[in-house]
Design a protein around this motif. Structure first.
Motif, PDB file in Angstrom:
ATOM      1  N   LEU A  91      -7.978  -3.870   1.079  1.00 16.81           N
ATOM      2  CA  LEU A  91      -7.178  -4.949   1.664  1.00 16.81           C
ATOM      3  C   LEU A  91      -7.975  -6.225   1.926  1.00 16.81           C
ATOM      4  O   LEU A  91      -7.390  -7.266   2.224  1.00 16.81           O
ATOM      5  N   SER A  92      -9.283  -6.150   1.790  1.00 16.94           N
ATOM      6  CA  SER A  92     -10.124  -7.312   2.104  1.00 16.94           C
ATOM      7  C   SER A  92      -9.999  -8.431   1.068  1.00 16.94           C
ATOM      8  O   SER A  92     -10.383  -9.559   1.345  1.00 16.94           O
ATOM      9  N   ASP A  93      -9.449  -8.130  -0.077  1.00 21.38           N
ATOM     10  CA  ASP A  93      -9.328  -9.122  -1.141  1.00 21.38           C
ATOM     11  C   ASP A  93      -7.922  -9.726  -1.163  1.00 21.38           C
ATOM     12  O   ASP A  93      -6.923  -8.995  -1.154  1.00 21.38           O
ATOM     13  N   ALA A  94      -7.861 -11.045  -1.224  1.00 24.73           N
ATOM     14  CA  ALA A  94      -6.567 -11.744  -1.192  1.00 24.73           C
ATOM     15  C   ALA A  94      -5.697 -11.390  -2.394  1.00 24.73           C
ATOM     16  O   ALA A  94      -4.476 -11.262  -2.266  1.00 24.73           O
ATOM     17  N   THR A  95      -6.300 -11.224  -3.549  1.00 29.02           N
ATOM     18  CA  THR A  95      -5.517 -10.876  -4.741  1.00 29.02           C
ATOM     19  C   THR A  95      -4.873  -9.510  -4.563  1.00 29.02           C
ATOM     20  O   THR A  95      -3.693  -9.324  -4.876  1.00 29.02           O
ATOM     21  N   ARG A  96      -5.635  -8.556  -4.057  1.00 28.80           N
ATOM     22  CA  ARG A  96      -5.072  -7.214  -3.865  1.00 28.80           C
ATOM     23  C   ARG A  96      -3.966  -7.218  -2.822  1.00 28.80           C
ATOM     24  O   ARG A  96      -2.954  -6.526  -2.978  1.00 28.80           O
TER      25      ARG A  96
ATOM     26  N   THR B 139       0.471  -6.043 -16.859  1.00 24.92           N
ATOM     27  CA  THR B 139       0.610  -7.312 -17.586  1.00 24.92           C
ATOM     28  C   THR B 139       1.384  -8.331 -16.762  1.00 24.92           C
ATOM     29  O   THR B 139       0.999  -9.498 -16.671  1.00 24.92           O
ATOM     30  N   GLU B 140       2.481  -7.892 -16.141  1.00 25.02           N
ATOM     31  CA  GLU B 140       3.269  -8.800 -15.292  1.00 25.02           C
ATOM     32  C   GLU B 140       2.450  -9.293 -14.101  1.00 25.02           C
ATOM     33  O   GLU B 140       2.479 -10.481 -13.767  1.00 25.02           O
ATOM     34  N   LEU B 141       1.717  -8.374 -13.480  1.00 25.13           N
ATOM     35  CA  LEU B 141       0.896  -8.754 -12.338  1.00 25.13           C
ATOM     36  C   LEU B 141      -0.201  -9.733 -12.748  1.00 25.13           C
ATOM     37  O   LEU B 141      -0.446 -10.719 -12.060  1.00 25.13           O
ATOM     38  N   ALA B 142      -0.836  -9.456 -13.889  1.00 23.37           N
ATOM     39  CA  ALA B 142      -1.890 -10.354 -14.374  1.00 23.37           C
ATOM     40  C   ALA B 142      -1.325 -11.752 -14.614  1.00 23.37           C
ATOM     41  O   ALA B 142      -1.959 -12.757 -14.272  1.00 23.37           O
TER      42      ALA B 142
ATOM     43  N   HIS C 242      -8.488  -4.564 -10.035  1.00 25.29           N
ATOM     44  CA  HIS C 242      -7.837  -4.667  -8.719  1.00 25.29           C
ATOM     45  C   HIS C 242      -6.894  -3.488  -8.491  1.00 25.29           C
ATOM     46  O   HIS C 242      -6.882  -2.895  -7.405  1.00 25.29           O
ATOM     47  N   VAL C 243      -6.125  -3.158  -9.487  1.00 26.11           N
ATOM     48  CA  VAL C 243      -5.172  -2.042  -9.366  1.00 26.11           C
ATOM     49  C   VAL C 243      -5.918  -0.733  -9.154  1.00 26.11           C
ATOM     50  O   VAL C 243      -5.498   0.109  -8.347  1.00 26.11           O
ATOM     51  N   ARG C 244      -7.047  -0.553  -9.829  1.00 30.16           N
ATOM     52  CA  ARG C 244      -7.836   0.675  -9.671  1.00 30.16           C
ATOM     53  C   ARG C 244      -8.316   0.818  -8.221  1.00 30.16           C
ATOM     54  O   ARG C 244      -8.255   1.907  -7.650  1.00 30.16           O
ATOM     55  N   VAL C 245      -8.772  -0.276  -7.616  1.00 32.10           N
ATOM     56  CA  VAL C 245      -9.218  -0.234  -6.219  1.00 32.10           C
ATOM     57  C   VAL C 245      -8.052   0.145  -5.305  1.00 32.10           C
ATOM     58  O   VAL C 245      -8.188   0.986  -4.412  1.00 32.10           O
ATOM     59  N   LEU C 246      -6.899  -0.465  -5.535  1.00 34.77           N
ATOM     60  CA  LEU C 246      -5.706  -0.153  -4.731  1.00 34.77           C
ATOM     61  C   LEU C 246      -5.269   1.291  -4.936  1.00 34.77           C
ATOM     62  O   LEU C 246      -4.836   1.958  -3.994  1.00 34.77           O
ATOM     63  N   GLU C 247      -5.405   1.763  -6.160  1.00 36.19           N
ATOM     64  CA  GLU C 247      -5.014   3.137  -6.472  1.00 36.19           C
ATOM     65  C   GLU C 247      -5.958   4.133  -5.787  1.00 36.19           C
ATOM     66  O   GLU C 247      -5.500   5.135  -5.223  1.00 36.19           O
TER      67      GLU C 247
ATOM     68  N   ALA D 295      -7.447   3.713  -3.070  1.00 31.18           N
ATOM     69  CA  ALA D 295      -7.142   3.686  -1.638  1.00 31.18           C
ATOM     70  C   ALA D 295      -5.800   4.347  -1.330  1.00 31.18           C
ATOM     71  O   ALA D 295      -5.431   4.482  -0.163  1.00 31.18           O
ATOM     72  N   GLY D 296      -5.064   4.725  -2.358  1.00 36.96           N
ATOM     73  CA  GLY D 296      -3.758   5.346  -2.150  1.00 36.96           C
ATOM     74  C   GLY D 296      -2.656   4.353  -1.844  1.00 36.96           C
ATOM     75  O   GLY D 296      -1.563   4.727  -1.433  1.00 36.96           O
ATOM     76  N   LEU D 297      -2.938   3.075  -2.061  1.00 31.61           N
ATOM     77  CA  LEU D 297      -1.956   2.036  -1.757  1.00 31.61           C
ATOM     78  C   LEU D 297      -1.032   1.757  -2.927  1.00 31.61           C
ATOM     79  O   LEU D 297       0.046   1.185  -2.744  1.00 31.61           O
ATOM     80  N   VAL D 298      -1.459   2.130  -4.118  1.00 25.11           N
ATOM     81  CA  VAL D 298      -0.682   1.898  -5.337  1.00 25.11           C
ATOM     82  C   VAL D 298      -0.777   3.144  -6.204  1.00 25.11           C
ATOM     83  O   VAL D 298      -1.800   3.822  -6.222  1.00 25.11           O
ATOM     84  N   THR D 299       0.305   3.445  -6.902  1.00 30.31           N
ATOM     85  CA  THR D 299       0.268   4.483  -7.928  1.00 30.31           C
ATOM     86  C   THR D 299       0.651   3.829  -9.243  1.00 30.31           C
ATOM     87  O   THR D 299       1.376   2.821  -9.255  1.00 30.31           O
ATOM     88  N   THR D 300       0.141   4.395 -10.328  1.00 30.58           N
ATOM     89  CA  THR D 300       0.494   3.863 -11.640  1.00 30.58           C
ATOM     90  C   THR D 300       1.008   4.993 -12.518  1.00 30.58           C
ATOM     91  O   THR D 300       0.663   6.154 -12.321  1.00 30.58           O
ATOM     92  N   GLN D 301       1.822   4.583 -13.467  1.00 30.39           N
ATOM     93  CA  GLN D 301       2.343   5.542 -14.441  1.00 30.39           C
ATOM     94  C   GLN D 301       2.348   4.851 -15.791  1.00 30.39           C
ATOM     95  O   GLN D 301       2.855   3.722 -15.924  1.00 30.39           O
TER      96      GLN D 301
END
Length: 121
Positions: free
Chosen positions: A16-21, A36-39, A52-57, A59-65
């Protein structure tokens, strides 16, 4: 348990320390999105957004499929419950300390008013 929670909080707050995340989480709060949409929304490369998504993932804050060539991001199930509880505990602690400080300030004001009255008499 405390060590696990501490480690989990460290990972979450680091994410959460990063503004982009934080912006990605805000965006995903409106609905799922592909990397792609987020980028595109954050005007960055796919590689940068994947990091960024990997860091969020982690941390359990984001999941990807991944379906075909598209990786879709969704808010994680964590929903920051432990983090919110931790923050709330400290909010209550500081609120009680400020209440005591307010009481001291009020007592000092009353004493000052009393002393001023005595001086004018």
């Amino acid at each position: 348990m405390v060590q696990f929670l501490s480690s989990r909080l460290n990972v979450s707050f680091a994410a959460l320390s990063d503004a982009t995340r934080r912006g990605v989480l805000e965006q995903l709060g409106r609905g799922d999105a592909s990397i792609t949409e987020l980028a595109g929304k954050f005007d960055m490369t796919l590689t940068g957004m994947k990091k960024h998504v990997r860091v969020l993932e982690q941390a359990g804050l984001v999941t990807t499929q991944k379906v075909g060539r598209v990786r879709t991001c969704t808010l994680g199930i964590s929903r920051l419950a432990e983090e919110t509880a931790w923050i709330e505990e400290y909010r209550r602690l500081w609120a009680s300390r400020f209440d005591v400080l307010d009481q001291i300030v009020e007592e000092l004001k009353q004493r000052e008013t009393f002393d001023e009255r005595r001086e004018t008499e």
